[in-house]
Write a protein that holds these residues in place. Structure first.
Motif, PDB file in Angstrom:
ATOM      1  N   ARG A   1      46.260  35.228  28.670  1.00 29.05           N
ATOM      2  CA  ARG A   1      46.154  34.646  27.331  1.00 29.05           C
ATOM      3  C   ARG A   1      47.429  34.827  26.513  1.00 29.05           C
ATOM      4  O   ARG A   1      47.714  34.015  25.620  1.00 29.05           O
ATOM      5  N   THR A   2      48.223  35.852  26.819  1.00 29.34           N
ATOM      6  CA  THR A   2      49.342  36.192  25.938  1.00 29.34           C
ATOM      7  C   THR A   2      50.722  36.077  26.575  1.00 29.34           C
ATOM      8  O   THR A   2      51.708  35.910  25.840  1.00 29.34           O
ATOM      9  N   VAL A   3      50.831  36.183  27.890  1.00 27.60           N
ATOM     10  CA  VAL A   3      52.155  36.196  28.518  1.00 27.60           C
ATOM     11  C   VAL A   3      52.602  34.759  28.808  1.00 27.60           C
ATOM     12  O   VAL A   3      51.975  34.056  29.605  1.00 27.60           O
ATOM     13  N   PRO A   4      53.686  34.295  28.187  1.00 20.45           N
ATOM     14  CA  PRO A   4      54.152  32.925  28.448  1.00 20.45           C
ATOM     15  C   PRO A   4      54.877  32.825  29.788  1.00 20.45           C
ATOM     16  O   PRO A   4      55.615  33.724  30.187  1.00 20.45           O
TER      17      PRO A   4
ATOM     18  N   SER B   1      54.563  28.464  28.101  1.00 19.52           N
ATOM     19  CA  SER B   1      53.261  28.674  27.468  1.00 19.52           C
ATOM     20  C   SER B   1      52.437  29.630  28.316  1.00 19.52           C
ATOM     21  O   SER B   1      52.593  29.680  29.537  1.00 19.52           O
ATOM     22  N   PRO B   2      51.503  30.388  27.700  1.00 24.55           N
ATOM     23  CA  PRO B   2      50.527  31.126  28.505  1.00 24.55           C
ATOM     24  C   PRO B   2      49.584  30.155  29.217  1.00 24.55           C
ATOM     25  O   PRO B   2      49.485  28.979  28.852  1.00 24.55           O
TER      26      PRO B   2
ATOM     27  N   PRO C   1      58.811  40.280  31.538  1.00 25.63           N
ATOM     28  CA  PRO C   1      59.428  41.608  31.633  1.00 25.63           C
ATOM     29  C   PRO C   1      59.097  42.312  32.944  1.00 25.63           C
ATOM     30  O   PRO C   1      58.004  42.142  33.496  1.00 25.63           O
ATOM     31  N   PHE C   2      60.042  43.086  33.446  1.00 26.31           N
ATOM     32  CA  PHE C   2      59.886  43.752  34.738  1.00 26.31           C
ATOM     33  C   PHE C   2      58.583  44.552  34.803  1.00 26.31           C
ATOM     34  O   PHE C   2      57.851  44.480  35.804  1.00 26.31           O
ATOM     35  N   ALA C   3      58.278  45.301  33.754  1.00 26.21           N
ATOM     36  CA  ALA C   3      57.092  46.166  33.769  1.00 26.21           C
ATOM     37  C   ALA C   3      55.797  45.388  33.675  1.00 26.21           C
ATOM     38  O   ALA C   3      54.713  45.956  33.852  1.00 26.21           O
ATOM     39  N   THR C   4      55.888  44.085  33.422  1.00 31.51           N
ATOM     40  CA  THR C   4      54.706  43.228  33.315  1.00 31.51           C
ATOM     41  C   THR C   4      54.488  42.386  34.564  1.00 31.51           C
ATOM     42  O   THR C   4      53.377  41.905  34.804  1.00 31.51           O
TER      43      THR C   4
ATOM     44  N   TYR D   1      46.824  36.822  37.528  1.00 33.63           N
ATOM     45  CA  TYR D   1      46.808  35.419  37.981  1.00 33.63           C
ATOM     46  C   TYR D   1      46.054  35.284  39.296  1.00 33.63           C
ATOM     47  O   TYR D   1      45.228  34.371  39.469  1.00 33.63           O
ATOM     48  N   ASN D   2      46.328  36.181  40.223  1.00 31.29           N
ATOM     49  CA  ASN D   2      45.679  36.087  41.533  1.00 31.29           C
ATOM     50  C   ASN D   2      44.178  36.298  41.430  1.00 31.29           C
ATOM     51  O   ASN D   2      43.403  35.686  42.173  1.00 31.29           O
ATOM     52  N   ARG D   3      43.751  37.176  40.514  1.00 30.90           N
ATOM     53  CA  ARG D   3      42.316  37.365  40.352  1.00 30.90           C
ATOM     54  C   ARG D   3      41.671  36.105  39.809  1.00 30.90           C
ATOM     55  O   ARG D   3      40.597  35.697  40.252  1.00 30.90           O
ATOM     56  N   PHE D   4      42.332  35.456  38.849  1.00 28.08           N
ATOM     57  CA  PHE D   4      41.798  34.210  38.306  1.00 28.08           C
ATOM     58  C   PHE D   4      41.801  33.122  39.375  1.00 28.08           C
ATOM     59  O   PHE D   4      40.824  32.375  39.517  1.00 28.08           O
TER      60      PHE D   4
END
Length: 356
Positions: free
Chosen positions: A248-251, A267-268, A293-296, A304-307
């Motif tokens: 929902r938040t990571v573009p 866009s997310p 970001p690397f840590a994300t 994404y894979n779970r969705f």
């Protein structure tokens, strides 16, 4: 405090209790149950001898049952040479219920009959009726309309929709021998499978609706499927709030590059604040290399894979085959769609619409 019944799910077990006092049911992740098995404690000190990090997250029991007197739950994990099972007393489960009386969010629907009507059985103007079903269900399949796409466009126009021309043209002839459209160097004009996606995610405002009107079915294959992306998002939120929040938040970047067309949008995937309502952007073939970001990065991929696993599960898909004269209309802001590979001269006509 006996157990009334068990309700196994993919990720968790719902235990229903027989007494009225306290929670009526509680949900327990399979992994949590395995981590709290009495089998993994020292026989004398009763301390844990297994760390949760030593257990695979995907653990599922081989057998699940209630004891004969309904006082406990028995789980057979299938990993004990001595055949012992994990036993959990009903009172212990109730005392440690971390998800007592949790509401159950339904997964995306899978009964294609719920979105299918036959034109001969509709006793009111067909297109307004179809649009009402579309807005409620996210998609509608109409059987037996006939093959006149221009007549169908006129009917949708009279019902308040306007045709949206894209970089393909006004009407797409989705066929392998296409000679009528621009920018046909993309999967839709081949006989390959096209996995679940939304259309035009690289546009700031993708077309709201798409019509797919069958002129000629494939000899073999070419079946369609749609998935309710809004229901899938809410279902994911109920199972994995962190994954939902990342999507929902990571573009991320959607990039469509063809020989004579290029467009980029950041866009997310899930947008609950878009003008006009919820909007999902989901297109594996137009996702550019991620620059989060690397840590994300790893966490985003896991989310994404779970969705993706959720929506690609056939139990969560509406599946059907369009025959000549049938059409599908779906909400491109809400629904994912796909088709299987095929042989033969399959021909569908595609038209995008938006509200006037």
């Amino acid at each position: 405090m006996p157990i009334a019944r068990l309700e196994p799910h993919d990720d968790f077990l719902r235990v229903h209790f027989a007494e009225d006092e306290g929670p009526r049911h509680a949900d327990f992740h399979w992994f949590w149950l395995r981590h709290n098995s009495e089998l993994d404690r020292h026989p004398t000190t009763r301390e844990r001898i297994v760390c949760s990090s030593e257990l695979p997250l995907g653990l599922r029991p081989r057998g699940v049952k209630v004891s004969e007197d309904a006082s406990s739950l028995d789980l057979d994990w299938g990993d004990r040479a001595d055949g012992q099972v994990s036993r959990y007393a009903a009172e212990w489960l109730r005392a440690h219920a971390y998800a007592a009386d949790r509401g159950l969010v339904p997964p995306p629907p899978s009964d294609s009959a719920s979105i299918t009507v036959h034109s001969s059985q509709v006793r009111e103007p067909l297109v307004p009726f179809a649009l009402a079903r579309l807005r409620e269900e996210g998609a509608v399949v109409v059987r037996g309309f006939g093959k006149d796409t221009e007549a169908l466009i006129d009917l949708f126009g009279a019902a308040g929709l306007a045709v949206i021309e894209t970089h393909f043209g006004r009407i797409e002839d989705l066929r392998t021998d296409n000679t009528t459209n621009r920018n046909t160097d993309q999967l839709g004009y081949t006989d390959s499978a096209v996995q679940l996606h939304t259309d035009q995610p690289f546009l700031a405002r993708p077309p709201r609706y798409q019509l797919l009107h069958c002129q000629r079915p494939a000899e073999q294959g070419g079946e369609n499927s749609v998935v309710d992306g809004l229901a899938a998002a809410r279902y994911l939120e109920s199972l994995d709030a962190s994954a939902f929040e990342l999507l929902r938040t990571v573009p991320v970047t959607f990039h469509r590059k063809q020989a004579a067309f290029e467009k980029v949008l950041v866009s997310p995937l899930l947008d609950f604040d878009a003008p006009g309502g919820f909007r999902i952007r989901y297109s594996y073939f137009t996702l550019a290399p991620h620059r989060v970001p690397f840590a994300t990065m790893e966490a985003w991929y896991r989310a994404y894979n779970r969705f993706a696993t959720l929506v690609r599960d056939e139990r969560h898909q509406l599946r059907f085959r369009l025959e000549a004269g049938d059409f599908l209309v779906y909400d491109n802001w809400r629904m994912l769609h796909a088709r299987t590979s095929f042989t033969g001269a399959r021909w569908l006509r595609g038209v995008y619409f938006d509200e006037r």
